[in-house]
Motif scaffolding. Sequence first.
Motif, mmCIF file in Angstrom:
data_model
loop_
_atom_site.group_PDB
_atom_site.id
_atom_site.type_symbol
_atom_site.label_atom_id
_atom_site.label_comp_id
_atom_site.label_asym_id
_atom_site.label_seq_id
_atom_site.Cartn_x
_atom_site.Cartn_y
_atom_site.Cartn_z
ATOM 1 N N VAL A 34 0.852 -1.189 0.000
ATOM 2 C CA VAL A 34 0.000 0.000 0.000
ATOM 3 C C VAL A 34 0.884 1.234 0.000
ATOM 4 O O VAL A 34 2.049 1.180 0.415
ATOM 5 N N ALA A 35 0.329 2.337 -0.468
ATOM 6 C CA ALA A 35 1.010 3.623 -0.431
ATOM 7 C C ALA A 35 -0.048 4.698 -0.178
ATOM 8 O O ALA A 35 -1.207 4.538 -0.571
ATOM 9 N N VAL A 36 0.378 5.777 0.486
ATOM 10 C CA VAL A 36 -0.585 6.799 0.899
ATOM 11 C C VAL A 36 -0.119 8.184 0.452
ATOM 12 O O VAL A 36 0.971 8.630 0.833
ATOM 13 N N LEU A 37 -0.956 8.834 -0.329
ATOM 14 C CA LEU A 37 -0.791 10.250 -0.636
ATOM 15 C C LEU A 37 -1.489 10.996 0.501
ATOM 16 O O LEU A 37 -2.712 11.098 0.521
ATOM 17 N N ALA A 38 -0.704 11.448 1.463
ATOM 18 C CA ALA A 38 -1.245 12.134 2.635
ATOM 19 C C ALA A 38 -1.045 13.632 2.470
ATOM 20 O O ALA A 38 0.072 14.096 2.221
ATOM 21 N N ILE A 39 -2.131 14.392 2.592
ATOM 22 C CA ILE A 39 -2.086 15.841 2.404
ATOM 23 C C ILE A 39 -2.303 16.527 3.757
ATOM 24 O O ILE A 39 -3.304 16.305 4.428
ATOM 25 N N TRP A 40 -1.324 17.359 4.140
ATOM 26 C CA TRP A 40 -1.358 18.103 5.402
ATOM 27 C C TRP A 40 -1.097 19.572 5.085
ATOM 28 O O TRP A 40 -0.037 19.917 4.572
ATOM 29 N N GLN A 41 -2.072 20.423 5.331
ATOM 30 C CA GLN A 41 -1.943 21.858 5.085
ATOM 31 C C GLN A 41 -1.462 22.139 3.657
ATOM 32 O O GLN A 41 -0.528 22.887 3.426
ATOM 33 N N ASN A 42 -2.118 21.489 2.712
ATOM 34 C CA ASN A 42 -1.853 21.622 1.280
ATOM 35 C C ASN A 42 -0.424 21.223 0.884
ATOM 36 O O ASN A 42 0.127 21.732 -0.084
ATOM 37 N N PRO A 76 4.523 7.592 2.210
ATOM 38 C CA PRO A 76 4.457 6.468 3.152
ATOM 39 C C PRO A 76 3.893 5.227 2.458
ATOM 40 O O PRO A 76 2.926 5.306 1.702
ATOM 41 N N ALA A 77 4.522 4.090 2.739
ATOM 42 C CA ALA A 77 4.128 2.854 2.073
ATOM 43 C C ALA A 77 4.649 1.653 2.840
ATOM 44 O O ALA A 77 5.539 1.782 3.680
ATOM 45 N N GLY A 78 4.089 0.498 2.541
ATOM 46 C CA GLY A 78 4.572 -0.726 3.149
ATOM 47 C C GLY A 78 3.814 -1.923 2.627
ATOM 48 O O GLY A 78 2.791 -1.795 1.946
ATOM 49 N N LYS A 79 4.324 -3.102 2.978
ATOM 50 C CA LYS A 79 3.714 -4.334 2.464
ATOM 51 C C LYS A 79 2.506 -4.744 3.290
ATOM 52 O O LYS A 79 2.364 -4.378 4.452
ATOM 53 N N LEU A 80 1.654 -5.503 2.639
ATOM 54 C CA LEU A 80 0.481 -6.074 3.305
ATOM 55 C C LEU A 80 0.917 -7.236 4.189
ATOM 56 O O LEU A 80 1.739 -8.056 3.789
ATOM 57 N N ASP A 81 0.363 -7.303 5.386
ATOM 58 C CA ASP A 81 0.556 -8.469 6.240
ATOM 59 C C ASP A 81 -0.422 -9.553 5.784
ATOM 60 O O ASP A 81 -1.449 -9.251 5.162
ATOM 61 N N PRO A 82 -0.143 -10.826 6.091
ATOM 62 C CA PRO A 82 -1.053 -11.907 5.666
ATOM 63 C C PRO A 82 -2.490 -11.645 6.132
ATOM 64 O O PRO A 82 -2.736 -11.356 7.302
ATOM 65 N N GLY A 83 -3.431 -11.691 5.191
ATOM 66 C CA GLY A 83 -4.847 -11.515 5.491
ATOM 67 C C GLY A 83 -5.279 -10.072 5.721
ATOM 68 O O GLY A 83 -6.452 -9.810 5.957
ATOM 69 N N GLU A 84 -4.354 -9.120 5.659
ATOM 70 C CA GLU A 84 -4.671 -7.722 5.930
ATOM 71 C C GLU A 84 -5.329 -7.065 4.720
ATOM 72 O O GLU A 84 -4.917 -7.278 3.584
ATOM 73 N N GLN A 85 -6.348 -6.270 4.963
ATOM 74 C CA GLN A 85 -7.004 -5.515 3.901
ATOM 75 C C GLN A 85 -6.165 -4.294 3.547
ATOM 76 O O GLN A 85 -5.573 -3.667 4.430
#
Length: 187
Positions: A51-59, A79-88
Amino acid sequence: MYAEQNQAYKEETMEIERIYEGKVISLQKDKVTLPDGNTAFREVVKHPGAVAVLAIWQNQMVVVEQYRKALERSLIEIPAGKLDPGEQPMDAAMRELKEETGFECKELRPICSFYTSPGFADEIIHLFLAEQLTQGESRLDEDEFLNKQFLTLEQAKAYVAEGKIRDAKTITAIYAWELYQKTGRMD
């Protein structure tokens, strides 16, 4: 979503030889039958997804700089990281956002999912948008060292042009953010 697949080029797997089983990836060598009846071998890296996240803080987008051993250099990434087994994927995205940046959000919006290197790996990354963030403390993994930064869209695009950002998921996020700012949409 692309529903049809062209089966004319499908390769049938005849044998799988497991080469390596690691914490993050595994490697296998597949013997396949080609569409013309001949055989070939394919080296395949298996990955649980990420997963990866486009996180917006104060533009500004939240990025982290961390050392990547495979490249022998630091990269600026979302920010990003791998899925754990069974994780959504959405749960993993919230977890990674909190662990790496300390930020939390009530809701994530899916942007897209994409394959990173389909020529030899099955890794898929699910990209999310996080807005309306609340600040907290990060909880890095014990082997994780990074520096959190904030970039405007203009700074992020300049970093891409200058080669300071070379990570595909981050570049994808930057251009999705630009589209979102111009149109209010991610697609």
